[in-house]
Scaffold this motif. Structure first.
Motif, PDB file in Angstrom:
ATOM      1  N   ALA A 179     -63.196  21.697  19.627  1.00  0.00           N
ATOM      2  CA  ALA A 179     -62.237  22.800  19.752  1.00  0.00           C
ATOM      3  C   ALA A 179     -61.710  23.273  18.409  1.00  0.00           C
ATOM      4  N   VAL A 180     -61.659  22.371  17.418  1.00  0.00           N
ATOM      5  CA  VAL A 180     -61.157  22.764  16.096  1.00  0.00           C
ATOM      6  C   VAL A 180     -62.287  23.058  15.109  1.00  0.00           C
ATOM      7  N   LEU A 193     -60.483  14.125   6.029  1.00  0.00           N
ATOM      8  CA  LEU A 193     -59.158  14.721   5.908  1.00  0.00           C
ATOM      9  C   LEU A 193     -59.150  16.147   6.447  1.00  0.00           C
ATOM     10  N   ASP A 194     -60.197  16.898   6.168  1.00  0.00           N
ATOM     11  CA  ASP A 194     -60.310  18.259   6.689  1.00  0.00           C
ATOM     12  C   ASP A 194     -60.219  18.258   8.215  1.00  0.00           C
ATOM     13  N   LEU A 195     -60.958  17.365   8.866  1.00  0.00           N
ATOM     14  CA  LEU A 195     -60.929  17.290  10.324  1.00  0.00           C
ATOM     15  C   LEU A 195     -59.564  16.844  10.827  1.00  0.00           C
ATOM     16  N   PHE A 196     -58.981  15.812  10.210  1.00  0.00           N
ATOM     17  CA  PHE A 196     -57.698  15.295  10.677  1.00  0.00           C
ATOM     18  C   PHE A 196     -56.599  16.366  10.587  1.00  0.00           C
ATOM     19  N   MET A 200     -54.444  17.811  13.712  1.00  0.00           N
ATOM     20  CA  MET A 200     -52.988  17.678  13.758  1.00  0.00           C
ATOM     21  C   MET A 200     -52.283  18.995  14.049  1.00  0.00           C
ATOM     22  N   GLU A 201     -52.957  20.111  13.833  1.00  0.00           N
ATOM     23  CA  GLU A 201     -52.355  21.407  14.147  1.00  0.00           C
ATOM     24  C   GLU A 201     -52.252  21.632  15.653  1.00  0.00           C
ATOM     25  N   ARG A 202     -53.110  20.963  16.438  1.00  0.00           N
ATOM     26  CA  ARG A 202     -53.157  21.218  17.883  1.00  0.00           C
ATOM     27  C   ARG A 202     -52.935  19.976  18.737  1.00  0.00           C
ATOM     28  N   TYR A 203     -53.127  18.798  18.153  1.00  0.00           N
ATOM     29  CA  TYR A 203     -53.063  17.561  18.919  1.00  0.00           C
ATOM     30  C   TYR A 203     -52.277  16.507  18.136  1.00  0.00           C
ATOM     31  N   ASP A 204     -52.207  15.303  18.703  1.00  0.00           N
ATOM     32  CA  ASP A 204     -51.618  14.163  18.006  1.00  0.00           C
ATOM     33  C   ASP A 204     -52.717  13.269  17.457  1.00  0.00           C
TER      34      ASP A 204
END
Length: 279
Positions: A179-180, A193-196, A200-204
């Motif tokens: 989704a991201v 880090l790019d993925l995390f 974090m913008e949409r999930y926990d």
């Protein structure tokens, strides 16, 4: 390439690992691949997807009791970013819900997969769940422990100051990763880090506050051989996601700049001294 049937409904396999896949990219290092896969100790069969990133000679699919192993071969060596992107896409096509990352040479703690899956099933907002990690040398001797914060709120505040999750310890919710935008090549050697940050913008994202991984500090690994590229990518991400009101973001940029000018060996000695004191 072997096709496995779609996972059974969740309520039919409570406590099992039918919807979990170990995702391991690998470039050469046959013995490390075999040792890593053999380290998993679970009470249910484990599926693993090895993404062979153009190894010469190609990695041979190992035989590990209690584990189903599939090999996905890249046409040529394209880097870990492309290997992980292809791996996630392959697992989604096979109907898996969770991808448990690990790198060749690292070892899994007993029941890591079951513990992570149970937590993610209980908390649907979690897109990524890491663990504490014991860093060891090539001989297996302990060097220091990595104990990132456990809760999502703290990770958001400190995400630029300290890596929020230890990448090879992480279990990912595959639909959230897709989704991201999946893994990307825009930030070489800092694809984790790019993925995390996007997750974090949409999930926990969170961590289990217990040992889940033995991470082998390899002098020939990405952090050593592509260090300047990794730091440059990290600085670009820190600038993009900078919260000017959060002093930790500014401190994180300062830390990255310090890493840029500090020799690799000296940096590792500093880490051992700091983490040995539990800081």
């Amino acid at each position: 390439m072997t096709n496995f049937p779609a996972a059974a409904p969740a309520d039919a396999r409570i406590g099992a690992l039918a919807d979990v896949a170990v995702l391991m990219p690998a470039f050469n290092g046959q013995a490390d691949v075999e040792r890593t896969l053999a380290s998993f100790e679970e009470d249910a069969p484990v599926y693993a997807l090895i993404v062979d990133d153009g190894s010469t000679p190609p990695i041979v699919t190992p035989s590990v009791p209690g584990m189903r192993i599939e090999m996905l071969r890249m046409a040529q060596n394209g880097g870990i970013e492309r290997a992980l992107e292809a791996g996630v896409q392959a697992l989604a096509a096979r109907g898996f819900r969770y991808a448990a990352r690990i790198d060749s040479g690292d070892l899994a703690a007993p029941q890591r997969l079951a513990k992570q899956r149970a937590r993610m099933e209980a908390e649907p907002r979690l897109a990524a769940l890491g663990t504490w990690t014991q860093v060891v040398n090539r001989a297996g001797a302990p060097l220091f422990m990595l104990r990132p914060a456990a809760d999502a709120r703290t990770l958001r505040r400190t995400r630029m100051l300290r890596s929020p999750l230890v990448h090879p310890s992480v279990m990912l919710r595959i639909d959230a990763v897709l989704a991201v935008g999946n893994y990307r090549v825009q930030y070489p050697a800092a694809e984790d880090l790019d993925l995390f940050l996007r997750l974090m913008e949409r999930y926990d994202c969170a961590n289990l506050p217990e040992l889940g991984l033995y991470y082998e500090l390899n002098e020939g690994g990405i952090s050593a051989t592509k260090r300047r590229r990794q730091i440059t990518s990290t600085l670009r991400l820190q600038a993009r996601y900078l919260n000017v009101l959060n002093w930790r973001d500014w401190a994180g940029i300062g830390k990255s700049l310090l890493h840029f000018v500090t020799p690799y060996g000296a940096l590792q000695r500093m880490k051992r001294a700091l983490f040995a004191r539990g800081t």
